[in-house]
Design an enzyme around this catalytic site. Structure first.
Site, PDB file in Angstrom:
ATOM      1  N   ASP A 600       2.625  -4.318  13.704  1.00  0.00           N
ATOM      2  CA  ASP A 600       2.284  -4.258  12.292  1.00  0.00           C
ATOM      3  C   ASP A 600       3.544  -4.563  11.482  1.00  0.00           C
ATOM      4  OD1 ASP A 600       0.874  -3.660   9.909  1.00  0.00           O
ATOM      5  OD2 ASP A 600       1.691  -1.641   9.936  1.00  0.00           O
ATOM      6  N   THR A 602       3.993  -3.564   7.643  1.00  0.00           N
ATOM      7  CA  THR A 602       4.299  -2.513   6.681  1.00  0.00           C
ATOM      8  C   THR A 602       4.462  -1.178   7.398  1.00  0.00           C
ATOM      9  OG1 THR A 602       3.009  -3.687   5.015  1.00  0.00           O
ATOM     10  CG2 THR A 602       3.521  -1.388   4.581  1.00  0.00           C
ATOM     11  N   GLU A 724       1.268   3.188  -4.971  1.00  0.00           N
ATOM     12  CA  GLU A 724       0.926   3.950  -6.163  1.00  0.00           C
ATOM     13  C   GLU A 724       2.092   4.814  -6.616  1.00  0.00           C
ATOM     14  OE1 GLU A 724      -2.593   6.272  -5.863  1.00  0.00           O
ATOM     15  OE2 GLU A 724      -3.803   4.682  -6.750  1.00  0.00           O
ATOM     16  N   SER A 767     -10.915  -1.663   1.227  1.00  0.00           N
ATOM     17  CA  SER A 767     -10.429  -2.918   1.794  1.00  0.00           C
ATOM     18  C   SER A 767     -11.350  -4.084   1.449  1.00  0.00           C
ATOM     19  CB  SER A 767     -10.319  -2.783   3.320  1.00  0.00           C
ATOM     20  OG  SER A 767     -11.577  -2.440   3.879  1.00  0.00           O
ATOM     21  N   LYS A 770     -10.598  -4.527  -2.641  1.00  0.00           N
ATOM     22  CA  LYS A 770      -9.200  -4.911  -2.839  1.00  0.00           C
ATOM     23  C   LYS A 770      -8.716  -4.633  -4.261  1.00  0.00           C
ATOM     24  CE  LYS A 770      -9.311  -8.526   0.691  1.00  0.00           C
ATOM     25  NZ  LYS A 770      -9.084  -9.956   0.997  1.00  0.00           N
ATOM     26  N   ARG A 822       5.551  -7.458  -2.286  1.00  0.00           N
ATOM     27  CA  ARG A 822       4.116  -7.183  -2.351  1.00  0.00           C
ATOM     28  C   ARG A 822       3.692  -7.272  -3.821  1.00  0.00           C
ATOM     29  NH1 ARG A 822       2.487  -3.758   2.082  1.00  0.00           N
ATOM     30  NH2 ARG A 822       1.134  -2.547   0.705  1.00  0.00           N
ATOM     31  N   LYS A1015      -7.132  -6.944  14.681  1.00  0.00           N
ATOM     32  CA  LYS A1015      -5.906  -6.647  15.424  1.00  0.00           C
ATOM     33  C   LYS A1015      -6.226  -6.312  16.874  1.00  0.00           C
ATOM     34  CE  LYS A1015      -3.138  -4.883  11.532  1.00  0.00           C
ATOM     35  NZ  LYS A1015      -2.363  -3.730  11.002  1.00  0.00           N
ATOM     36  N   ASN A1038      -4.742   2.208  10.446  1.00  0.00           N
ATOM     37  CA  ASN A1038      -5.328   0.897  10.703  1.00  0.00           C
ATOM     38  C   ASN A1038      -4.749   0.227  11.941  1.00  0.00           C
ATOM     39  OD1 ASN A1038      -2.840   0.660   9.429  1.00  0.00           O
ATOM     40  ND2 ASN A1038      -3.325  -1.324   8.565  1.00  0.00           N
TER      41      ASN A1038
END
Length: 1367
Positions: A600, A602, A724, A767, A770, A822, A1015, A1038
């Site tokens: 992954d 992030t 956030e 997801s 979005k 991002r 994935k 995830n």
């Protein structure tokens, strides 16, 4: 003299046992407990539960309190629009329809509070498990049979049991009947002790968990069919065990107390749980009750209530402390602040008037941020014991499943009686749906709330946390899988030897001569029977060819290897206080064979600590950064000004001097650097831009789901995502400080003035959507919608007339993405009050849907998220973790291919690839995205053309099979970037093998915008199609699917929580530790395990074949040439320890050299340490040495005489066996010792111990043992010079070929490790100690033709590259 007999106690005991027998009778006959007959576990004093729904009315005060409103503001406006998360509807249905639709739906769980409606009493009973958790595999009664059954599932153990039973038959083994059980018993006992200790630890944890105290409402009716459906045998066992335990308890305490009058059936059944907690007694239960003061209902004026006007509660109802294991479905419990949730609870009420509470889910999914949960509007009135007992309703919800983020159900309550003309049966049914936001899951912890009252929905094994346990698949290492075929080959060899022995035995028996008849009184008529008997006798004789103790030895070695990994201080993260934690101990050797790593981005390659760096507001770009931006520009050979850093620092200084509105406690921590923004924010000239900057940052402070908290007078933000938190913090730093989020009101300090905003609705991020939106009302009563999300979903929802700002913002966002940031878009709109009310009705209906609720909510949300005004875009930096580029460079040199699977945008992933050495400017990047290729055929054509024109492959099956065998590093000049939509094409069977062919030609593969299921699909495709060992590493929930799919899963304990680390096989603190885990421990463990298994087969072969050669000498009659005790102790004491020590401590080079020379790892990828060639080389070596050991002794005894010091000839079979066994034990232990890469003190000690034990046992047993034939054999043989001559000669002849070959190979055909060790030995200690941690000064020897690789930016230099001819 005091009385010894307490007659009162005996009398009380009789009455108690009588009651217990009645309870047991009902329990054994499975009497269901319905409608008030509550039979449940718990140490509480129960009242009469047979009372039904009370008909008396509430007092006027209670009724008024129930109908009180939240506040005047809600009364004026929000009476018609409830909280979106807690929306409800009332529906009218007839009892006939209600009964008809619910008669037999097995997919619905019904839980009744207080009473069962008349129309539901015909429904079948539902049985629910208790809340007692049991993770143990065994009980004291079942341990022995169940553990033996599990052990004998292993075919090797079952085989040796069969052989041991054969030895009990005198026909096959006339001697040593008792001793034959010892080897198998030791193996079984060792495994049983290990399993017992592990299970005992689980039992202790279970007991501690089950006896945790919680508050439960007693004195009211739980009308459900309670208890789990268990069999008669289990009931009988429980009855017997409880009876014995209670009798012993009563007798023990009969002399202390005056009697047992208080012992009843209810508290007898849980005496065990009470005694287990020293702080919990019966008296404390009754005294430790909890009073709850009634608080007015906070529901809206038009909502229904689960408490009817004619209902009254029970005066005996109160909350008492009970063990959590006594909770049952339908119980009402109260959870206090900072207490763990004891079961899955539907929230009835909270301390807050609006019904909100906050929970921490760290123990459930590893996330540390607080999440808000809400009570139902219809149950907010249940704030006291009295009101809870007066409530009458039922719950219909889903059957238990494992999804942590989905739960749908509905609360139903009877309403007022209607006239027959209005309804068929004159009954009005109120309904209020609920979702996962109204449920507290077991394992969470209540925070920032004084108390919560909830209804138990799921208990024990049906809770979400238990449904998600045990999902990690059972993994086996590649060596273990290959070993199964090796064992099968040994079985075939064993059966061939037994059949050969049986045939020759029958041939020998058929020979009629005078000696045979005279000595054996047998003739040829019994030859076939002798052959059959010889087959079974040979099976006993040659049983060690299949190693009985191999698997337990492998478990021991792997456990020690895992401890070494855990104890490695170089993989200890001080910030997280986190060592490397092995959770799967049986795959440590797979760490040395990894060829593909799936990572992954992030939180794995990056820190997941977000920093707001840049933004675009009203088409103007703000922000400067010189951290990752500088690094990326350097790696991409872009124009880079060396004075940029100084300019950024000066700009920051100027900004801080100008900025005077920030409420940041530490202005130096500001990450957003832009003096131009501060000038525009404070400017009085450019009003339009000033207003745009103001509205942009106000939107950042409002559009979120952050929960505020104050700890030690410090304002803390608990966000659901680091993004956030970064947005709210940057708003705080520039004067838009979020102060409070309680009661759905946001208080923000703007330029020193507090502003209040009422949160009407929050449309959460998913997801699929979005984006997320917040609908608020300001102090002027104006309603605003603020939306943030990906540019791909925000731009299509913007209103017309914004083309100029849209084009500028798109360019800025593209620039931000190219710098590795991002990006998000921020937009808003003002909503008319009437439009909002009309939309709210539809939104409430969507939230009230029982089926397809998420889809309906998403569809309704689309209606209001339109005609948006673009405010701007954000750029958030996620910094790389420490030493990530250096670690990736090490892994690449080691021959490991790294694929990055991320959900980020393509541009962001590409630039992170540049920053961490995955990509370089000279690479050709093949991009496959859905925008360019819209169909499967187009993707297939592109891949075929790429393979043909760039690599010369036509994409045939023959070429694919050839590439399967090719493990060489791919070309460093090519890379692939593919997005999630295009990935769906290449995962199809038609294109997958072409895609893999292309990937094998590329150094780097980046998969962007992929889902968790994709994935896992990519990992499965590579693992199964290429037949390679794979590793997946991630840090979030995830990533769990791909971690479990890979051969080895590694989880990083990070900001996103511990979901990945809890599901992984290994948990580490940061990505850079992966290099040491693989290159040091993985390579060591793989090499050690391969060597240990080879040693194990070697020593068993040499021992078994000596017995086989002896059968030719004695006509295959099945006799031993050794004393039987030697056969029994051979694997237990004489040869086992050196093998274990070699598997635990042997190493060719130390850790620092392994890290400096990663190319040494390639032997594991190629499988050179354990393969068929290596196995047969050790097998043939063992066969040869067995022939030497037996042949030398046979030769000297045939042509020479041996006489002891007493003058007695040495010629009996026991003496000859000692002549053979002694050099054999020497040869085996010396062979193991000299084949180790490095001798150490532990190896020498164990070698001397094994030899010493053999001789100590020989002398003791020959002197005092029961064997007459072996008596004084040691003293006779060891005092002869010929014995020692035979021993030395045998050792020399056995070991000479092997070590001659090793010497020749190291001199004339050295491997890379041989060259490296030769060079290390030639260097002085001073030179060795002066080497740096990331650069090696080991130079290439002139004998190797392969050049060194070039130096990387980190200073890492590869050592010796592999020459295939030397492998």
């Amino acid at each position: 003299m005091p009385s010894l007999i307490n007659f009162d106690a005996i009398s009380s005991l009789k009455s108690s046992l009588h009651g217990l027998s009645i309870c047991a009778f009902n329990h054994l006959h499975h009497v269901p407990q319905h409608n008030g007959s509550l039979a449940h576990e718990g140490p509480t004093n129960q009242t009469d539960y047979s009372s039904r729904h009370h008909e008396s009315q509430f007092s006027q005060e209670a009724h008024a309190e129930q109908r009180s409103r939240d506040d005047e503001e809600a009364n004026s406006f929000e009476g018609s629009c409830n909280n979106s998360d807690q929306s409800w509807t009332s529906r009218v249905t007839s009892k006939k329809n209600e009964a008809g639709t619910e008669s037999g739906d097995a997919s619905v769980r019904r839980i009744y509070v207080t009473s069962i409606p008349e129309e539901h009493r015909h429904l079948p009973s539902q049985w629910f498990p208790s809340n007692k958790i049991r993770t143990t595999k065994y009980t004291p009664v079942s341990f022995i049979p169940k553990n033996l059954w599990n052990q004998f599932k292993n075919i090797a153990n079952a085989f040796f049991l069969f052989v041991t039973l054969l030895q009990c038959i005198p026909l096959f083994c006339p001697e040593h009947l008792g001793l034959s059980f010892i080897p198998l018993s030791v193996i079984l006992l060792t495994t049983a002790i290990k399993d017992g200790i592990e299970d005992y630890r689980r039992c202790v944890l279970d007991k501690k968990f089950n006896n945790t105290l919680t508050w439960k409402l007693v004195g009211f009716n739980n009308a459900n069919a309670l208890g789990e459906h268990i069999g008669l045998w289990r009931k009988l066992k429980k009855f017997i065990s409880h009876t014995v335990a209670d009798m012993s308890y009563c007798l023990k305490n009969s002399g202390i107390s005056s009697g047992l009058a208080t012992l009843t059936v209810d508290n007898i059944s849980h005496r065990h749980s009470l005694e287990s907690d020293s702080a919990f007694t019966l008296s404390s239960v009754s005294q430790d009750s909890l009073e709850i003061h009634e608080i007015g209902n906070s529901g809206p004026s038009n909502s229904f209530s689960v408490i009817q006007e004619q209902s009254t509660g029970s005066s005996n109802a109160k909350f008492e402390r009970v063990c959590r294991k006594s909770l049952l479905v339908g119980d009402i419990v109260k959870v206090l602040a900072d207490e763990a949730i004891p079961a899955d609870l539907l929230i009835l009420s909270t301390e807050n008037s609006n019904g909100v509470c906050y929970v921490e889910t760290k123990n459930l999914d590893g996330e540390t941020n607080l999440k808000d949960k809400y009570a139902l509007c219809s149950t907010k009135c249940c704030k006291s014991e009295y009101r809870c007992s007066a409530a009458s309703f039922w719950v219909e919800c889903e059957q238990p499943h494992a999804d942590l983020y989905s739960l749908n159900g509905v609360v139903k309550a009877p309403g007022a009686v209607q006239s027959p003309s209005e309804s068929t049966n004159g009954r009005k049914i109120h309904e209020e749906p609920f979702s996962i936001s109204n449920v507290l899951l077991c394992g969470c912890t209540l925070r920032n709330s004084k108390w919560v009252i909830g209804l138990v929905l799921y208990t024990g094994s049906e809770t979400r946390i238990q449904k998600n346990r045990g999902l990690t698949p059972s993994k086996r290492s590649r060596i273990t899988r290959d070993l199964n075929w090796t064992i099968i080959l040994n079985f075939l060899l064993l059966f061939a030897m037994c059949l050969f022995s049986g045939v020759l035995r029958s041939i020998y028996s058929a020979q009629n001569n005078s000696a045979r008849v005279f000595e054996l009184s047998k003739n040829s008529n019994t030859a076939p029977a002798h052959g059959i008997i010889s087959i079974f006798t040979s099976l006993i004789l040659f049983q060690n060819l299949v190693p009985i103790s191999l698997y337990i030895t492998m478990d021991i070695v792997r456990s020690i290897q895992s401890y070494f990994i855990f104890s490695d201080r170089e993989m200890y993260d001080e910030k997280l206080d986190c060592p490397c934690s092995p959770k799967s101990w049986n795959i440590s050797d797979d760490l040395g064979q990894i060829e593909y790593i799936f990572s992954d981005k992030t939180g794995t390659l990056t820190q997941n600590i977000m920093s707001f760096k840049k933004c675009s507001i009203n088409g103007i770009r703000y922000g400067k950064s010189h951290n990752e931006d500088t690094c990326i520009k350097k790696r991409r050979n872009l124009n880079y000004n060396e004075n940029l850093s100084c300019k950024v620092d000066l700009d920051k200084k100027k900004m801080l001097e100008t900025l005077s509105l920030s409420d940041s406690p530490n202005p130096e921590s500001i990450t957003f650097i832009s003096s131009k923004f501060v000038d525009h924010l404070q400017s009085n000239e450019n009003y339009i831009q000033t207003e745009a900057c103001f509205e942009f940052f106000k939107a950042l402070a409002l559009c979120h789901s952050v929960v505020t908290d104050v700890q030690d007078e410090t304002l803390i933000y608990n966000a659901q995502s680091p993004d956030e938190e970064a947005l709210v913090k940057v708003a705080r730093d520039f004067g838009f400080t979020l102060l409070n989020t309680k009661n759905r009101r946001y208080t923000i300090r703007i330029r020193g003035e507090n502003k209040n905003f009422r949160v009407l609705d929050i449309i959460p991020f998913t997801s699929t959507r979005k984006r997320m939106s917040v609908i608020i009302r300001d102090e002027d009563g104006i309603i605003h919608l603020i939306c943030k999300g990906a540019d791909t979903v925000i731009f299509p929802r913007l209103s017309s007339g914004q083309n100029n700002i849209i084009e500028k913002t798109k360019k800025h966002l593209a620039s931000f993405s190219s710098e590795g940031f991002r990006t998000l878009c921020i937009a808003r709109r003002t909503i008319d009050k009437q439009d909002y009310l009309e939309w709210k009705v539809n939104f409430n209906e969507a939230n009230s849907a029982i089926h397809e609720r998420n889809e309906k909510v998403s569809k309704v949300s689309e209606m209001i998220e339109q005609e948006l005004e673009l405010l701007g875009g954000t750029a958030i930096e996620d910094k790389l973790q420490e030493n990530v580029p250096e670690t990736i460079a090490l892994l690449a040199i080691a021959g490991i291919k790294l694929w990055v699977l991320t959900g980020d945008k393509v541009e962001t992933a590409i630039n992170i690839g540049y920053s961490c050495n995955l990509l370089d400017p000279n690479m050709t990047i093949f991009r496959i995205d859905a925008n360019s290729f819209g169909a499967l055929e187009e993707v297939e054509a592109f891949i075929r053309n790429t393979l043909c024109f760039n690599f010369g492959y036509m994409g045939t099956d023959e070429e694919f099979r050839f590439l399967l065998k090719d493990h060489s590093p791919p070309s460093p000049k090519h890379a692939i970037v593919i997005d999630g939509d295009a990935l769906n094409f290449v995962l199809s069977e038609q294109v997958s093998f072409l895609f893999l062919m292309l990937c094998k030609q590329c150094k780097t593969v980046l998969c962007c915008r992929v889902s968790p299921s994709q994935k896992a699909a990519v990992v499965a495709l590579v693992k199964k199609s290429l037949n390679v060992v794979t590793l997946a590493i991630g840090d979030g929930a995830n990533d769990v699917s791909m971690i479990q799919e890979a051969d080895v899963g590694v989880g990083i304990k990070g900001v996103e929580g511990q979901a990945a680390s809890m599901s992984a096989d290994y948990a580490i603190g940061q990505f850079s530790f992966l290099g040491r885990l693989l290159l040091v421990h993985g390579r060591w463990d793989y090499k050690r395990m391969s060597q240990m298994i080879s040693f194990f087969f070697y020593k068993n072969v040499i021992w078994t074949f000596i017995l086989f050669w002896y059968q030719f000498y004695n006509e295959f009659d099945g006799n031993y040439i050794f004393d039987y005790t030697y056969v029994m102790l051979f694997n237990l004491l004489f040869t086992s320890l050196p093998v274990i020590i070699a598997g635990c401590f042997d190493q060719d080079v130390d850790a620092s050299v392994s890290m400096k020379n990663p190319s040494l790892y390639q032997r594991g990828i190629l499988g050179l340490e354990w393969n068929g060639k290596r196995f047969w080389s050790y097998m043939l070596d063992g066969i040869y040495q067995s022939l030497v050991c037996f042949g030398v002794a046979l030769f000297v005894f045939k042509f020479g005489d041996f006489v002891s010091w007493t003058g007695r000839n040495i010629e009996c079979i026991e003496d000859i066996g000692l002549f053979i066994s002694s050099p054999t034990i020497f040869v085996i232990n010396i062979f193991i010792l000299m084949n180790q890469e490095r001798l150490n003190l532990i190896s020498l000690i164990t070698w001397m111990f094994s030899i010493g034990v053999f001789w100590i046992w020989t002398f003791i047993y020959s002197e005092v043992g029961p064997s007459y034939a072996f008596h004084k054999s040691a003293s006779r043989t060891c005092q002869t010079f010929g014995f020692w001559c035979v021993t030395v000669l045998t050792i020399a002849l056995c070991l000479l070929p092997r070590f001659s070959y090793i010497c020749l190979q190291k001199l004339f055909y050295p491997r890379d490790i041989d060259l490296l060790r030769r060079r290390l030995c030639a260097k002085s200690d001073d030179e060795t100690s002066s080497s740096s941690s990331f650069a090696t000064d080991i130079e290439m020897c002139e004998q190797c033709n392969d050049p060194l690789s070039s130096k990387k930016n980190s200073g890492i230099v590869t050592s010796v590259s592999f020459d295939d001819s030397n492998k």
